[in-house]
Motif scaffolding. Structure first.
Motif, PDB file in Angstrom:
ATOM      1  N   LYS A  72       0.722  -1.142   0.515  1.00  0.00           N
ATOM      2  CA  LYS A  72       0.128   0.323   0.424  1.00  0.00           C
ATOM      3  C   LYS A  72       0.735   1.235   0.023  1.00  0.00           C
ATOM      4  N   LYS A  73       0.477   2.231  -0.779  1.00  0.00           N
ATOM      5  CA  LYS A  73       1.059   4.145  -0.737  1.00  0.00           C
ATOM      6  C   LYS A  73       1.014   3.730   0.636  1.00  0.00           C
ATOM      7  N   ASN A  74       2.359   5.112   1.092  1.00  0.00           N
ATOM      8  CA  ASN A  74       2.511   5.527   2.293  1.00  0.00           C
ATOM      9  C   ASN A  74       3.182   3.671   3.985  1.00  0.00           C
ATOM     10  N   SER A  75       2.862   3.312   3.171  1.00  0.00           N
ATOM     11  CA  SER A  75       3.508   1.712   3.787  1.00  0.00           C
ATOM     12  C   SER A  75       4.545   2.053   5.575  1.00  0.00           C
ATOM     13  N   GLU A  93       6.123   4.592   5.753  1.00  0.00           N
ATOM     14  CA  GLU A  93       5.386   6.263   6.692  1.00  0.00           C
ATOM     15  C   GLU A  93       5.104   5.292   7.821  1.00  0.00           C
TER      16      GLU A  93
END
Length: 192
Positions: free
Chosen positions: A106-109, A111
């Motif tokens: 997933k995107k930004n995982s 962070e």
């Protein structure tokens, strides 16, 4: 810490290791694979703080509910680490994960995971001082042993002093494990 690279042949071998078992370049988050022979001095130098790498593979497991709090790393390993770590050392967690892991895809995982890590460390360890996180994305699927190796290679490339390979569900039970392990290694002939 002694510098580990002092000749061209060592760097050539290391470059082959970094390529991985399938010949693809390993993708270490926030890591630069430029090998510059000029950065390694001829003289041996020591650093003032002992750096301990804790390397492991991590997975979001099934069934996946998109919550980091349910990851076994946060429910078993990290709480017991906080209760057994020793002052005076830097601890670096090297967590390797599959590039297709249900959470990390997933995107930004990264962070999100780092935020959770920092909150957990602050709550359990009472401080972020000397505790660091390194995420290592691997091109493998369901090969935790190979991913664990990648985590340890990343630690090696970061010039850690000592390496401790564990599983994400390991429970650290004895305070002072760091000193005990180092003392044992130093008792060998030749000493570590």
């Amino acid at each position: 810490m002694y510098y580990l690279f002092n000749n061209y042949s060592t760097l050539t071998v290391l470059k082959d290791i970094v390529r991985g078992v399938d010949g693809k370049l390993l993708n270490f988050t926030n890591f630069n694979f430029n090998f510059n022979l000029d950065i390694f001095p001829e003289s041996v130098t020591k650093r003032s703080v002992t750096k301990v790498a804790i390397g492991l593979a991590i997975t979001s497991r099934k069934p996946f509910n998109d919550r980091t709090k349910d990851m076994v790393f946060f429910t078993r390993l990290l709480p017991t680490f906080c209760h057994t770590r020793s002052p005076g050392y830097e601890y670096h967690f090297y967590l390797a994960h599959d590039h297709v892991d249900a959470f990390f895809i997933k995107k930004n995982s990264h962070e999100v995971f780092k935020e959770k890590f920092e909150k957990h460390v602050l709550r359990r360890c009472k401080s972020l001082n000397n505790i660091y996180l390194h995420l290592v994305e691997c091109e493998y699927t369901r090969k935790p042993a190979v991913s664990q190796n990648d985590a340890m290679v990343a630690a090696y490339l970061d010039n850690m002093d000592y390496y401790y390979r564990v599983n994400d569900d390991t429970q650290m039970k004895d305070p002072g494990w760091t000193e005990k392990f180092i003392k044992t290694l130093q008792s060998y002939k030749p000493p570590n």
